[in-house]
Design a protein around this motif. Sequence first.
Motif, PDB file in Angstrom:
ATOM      1  N   ILE A  35       0.841  -1.209   0.000  1.00  0.00           N
ATOM      2  CA  ILE A  35       0.000   0.000   0.000  1.00  0.00           C
ATOM      3  C   ILE A  35       0.875   1.259   0.000  1.00  0.00           C
ATOM      4  N   THR A  36       1.911   1.255   0.839  1.00  0.00           N
ATOM      5  CA  THR A  36       2.773   2.440   0.936  1.00  0.00           C
ATOM      6  C   THR A  36       3.485   2.704  -0.388  1.00  0.00           C
ATOM      7  N   VAL A 148     -19.186   0.928   2.333  1.00  0.00           N
ATOM      8  CA  VAL A 148     -19.450   0.331   1.012  1.00  0.00           C
ATOM      9  C   VAL A 148     -18.220  -0.370   0.437  1.00  0.00           C
ATOM     10  N   LEU A 149     -17.113  -0.328   1.155  1.00  0.00           N
ATOM     11  CA  LEU A 149     -15.913  -1.009   0.666  1.00  0.00           C
ATOM     12  C   LEU A 149     -16.023  -2.514   0.920  1.00  0.00           C
ATOM     13  N   ASP A 150     -15.463  -3.298   0.033  1.00  0.00           N
ATOM     14  CA  ASP A 150     -15.389  -4.751   0.223  1.00  0.00           C
ATOM     15  C   ASP A 150     -14.078  -5.021   0.963  1.00  0.00           C
ATOM     16  N   ARG A 156      -9.636  -5.885  -2.334  1.00  0.00           N
ATOM     17  CA  ARG A 156      -8.462  -5.204  -1.761  1.00  0.00           C
ATOM     18  C   ARG A 156      -7.929  -4.060  -2.607  1.00  0.00           C
ATOM     19  N   ASP A 157      -8.070  -4.156  -3.944  1.00  0.00           N
ATOM     20  CA  ASP A 157      -7.498  -3.091  -4.777  1.00  0.00           C
ATOM     21  C   ASP A 157      -8.156  -1.742  -4.487  1.00  0.00           C
ATOM     22  N   LYS A 228     -15.728  -0.245  -8.011  1.00  0.00           N
ATOM     23  CA  LYS A 228     -14.766  -1.011  -8.830  1.00  0.00           C
ATOM     24  C   LYS A 228     -13.953  -0.027  -9.670  1.00  0.00           C
ATOM     25  N   MET A 229     -12.708  -0.406  -9.970  1.00  0.00           N
ATOM     26  CA  MET A 229     -11.865   0.507 -10.765  1.00  0.00           C
ATOM     27  C   MET A 229     -10.843  -0.279 -11.575  1.00  0.00           C
TER      28      MET A 229
END
Length: 339
Positions: A35-36, A148-150, A156-157, A228-229
């Motif tokens: 992530i960082t 609303v996040l999964d 995870r993305d 989604k993205m």
Amino acid sequence: MALRAVVRSVSHYVPGRRVTNDDLSALMDTSDAWITERTGIKERRFIDSEGVTTSQLGEAAARQALDRAGWAAQDVDLIVAATLSPDLYFPGIGVILQQRLGCRAIPALDIRAQCSGLVYGLSCVDGYVKSRQAKKILLVCAEVQSPVLDLTTRGRDMAVLFGDGAGALAIEACEAEEGDPLVQRGIIDSHLGSDGSGAEVLCMKLPGTARPGFIKESDIQEGLVHPKMEGKVVFKNAVGRLLETAQTLLKRNGLQPGQIDLIVPHQANLRINEMVREELKLPPERVFNNIERYGNTTAATIPICLSEAVAEGRLREGSLVLTLAFGAGFTWGGNLVRW
Ligand code: COA
């Protein structure tokens, strides 16, 4: 006499609950290092308990902006709100803020420009001021995105990118004569754009009327109720449009990048903002970033940055500021503001 939309105050509110990258690693297959390195994010804020709403966060930011401007809620004659995570499917949060804050029966509208909410909002406020339709305006940008996040490996993305938060600006119509320092202040120019061919590159499909049957149990199982993205496509478009916006505003106003005191970009990815900064050949201190602490709070990123920049003394009366944003839609834009 010139009519200017002058920022009288800015404020922000973030919930107290810190969620670190390690906290997310306990929920899904991810890591602080991933992530960082990919985003610059170390932690974000999530609402403290279930049921805390976007308008509650917006109200907290707005009340402080009112105090700082020395205004009462009754003084406000227009509310412009920006969010992609409203309390209700309809109405928007503008009217809920009108009621929560105890404003008069003034107009209240919502802008749906996602991460470009603040830049669209400032442009809209400028239009209301210059057409003499409003004098004291609250621009409130707020998001509650964590529910609303999964928060599993499947999501995870997206899940590691976003946080909750709010920012608010009190903006006043000011009439000034040539020679009066006030005439230099306020929103100088805005540039906005959109490209709906990117609508499904970054979106949340449900709830939405395009889905036959509206929402079915299977849609929930398939994860259509989460954002989604296509990250790489968004990344590339973001860098290009942010630069195009900066260059358009600079050229139109006869400015060089070095004449901007502070660039305040949307906080989607530190690498995006670094690429824009390097292209404009500016030193790090000329670009404000706080993605490390809050992640992407969508419409709220820029007002949170502005509020912190004022608190840190990096933004003062007379500073020339350039805001830049790119987000879902696609939408993008920027504003040139003399603080
Ligand atoms: N933790 C660990 N691994 C992850 C992960 C996570 N949270 N999310 C994705 N991955 C994995 C992927 O599955 C992929 O694995 P693979 O190579 O085995 O297939 C790998 O990491 C690379 O994924 P990718 O999506 O290609 O990464 P990226 O370098 O494009 O970075 C973003 C992803 C989202 C950080 C980046 O694309 C981005 O910032 N996009 C723009 C965001 C933006 O501007 N938004 C603006 C509006 S909100």
